[in-house]
Design a protein around this motif. Structure first.
Motif: not given
Length: 191
Positions: A120, A154, A156, A181, A186, A189
């Motif tokens: 992250l 995050g 996919t 991503l 990003w 979100r």
């Protein structure tokens, strides 16, 4: 004179710093754990010569487009214990917009959220400081642990694909997967 490690990134529990030649014993131990290497090379042992001649040059490489390395040693902040490494490197040495996320942690670090915490933080750094527009990550389809980390960071699922590996390892018959991503995803979100 020994190289002095400087901190590249800190999280609540982790410190990521550039590798030095002094990390060779840590890398040798990491790459000689059959469980750590299960989805990389089937758990086959690695030699000190291989670490010196192949692994370290890759980990010490500076990428001109980002002005930094793509691999960092990760230590537990509280103890300074070497946990493994993280990767966020340009897929093309001359284009910083697409970077690959990766991680390899020793077994003592598994199941403690370190991989997700580091991933992250690197995704954030890639999009805020390094000019990345897209983060990609790949693993064997059967590597459920790594896939979970990608999702928690995050990314996919994008696609499944087959690689023609010279030495097939258990599970490789199920192929590889790629996760992605984008910066726009990003940012949406973060709002």
């Amino acid at each position: 004179m020994p190289e002095s490690p400087r901190t590249f990134l800190e999280t609540d529990r982790l410190v990521l710093r550039p590798f030095t030649n002094a990390d060779a014993p840590h890398l040798l131990a990491l790459d000689n754990d059959p469980e750590v290497m299960r989805y990389i090379n089937g758990g086959r042992p690695t030699t000190a010569g291989s670490i010196r001649e192949r692994t370290l040059p890759r980990l010490l490489h500076d990428h001109p487009c980002t002005g930094t390395r793509g691999f960092w040693a990760v230590e537990e902040k509280a103890t300074g214990t070497f946990l493994g490494w993280f990767e966020l490197r340009p897929v093309d040495d001359h284009d910083r917009t697409v970077v690959e996320l990766g991680y390899r942690l020793n077994r003592a670090a598994w199941g403690r959220g370190y991989a997700t915490e580091g991933a992250l933080a690197l995704v954030r750094k890639g999009f805020t400081d390094l000019g990345a527009e897209r983060v990609t990550a790949n693993t064997m389809a059967v590597n459920a642990g790594s896939r979970r980390v990608m999702e928690k960071a995050g990314l996919t699922f994008l696609r499944s694909y087959a690689e023609d590996w010279p030495d097939a390892i258990e599970g490789s018959e199920h192929g590889e997967v790629e996760y992605v991503l984008t910066r726009a995803e990003w940012q949406a979100r973060q709002a």
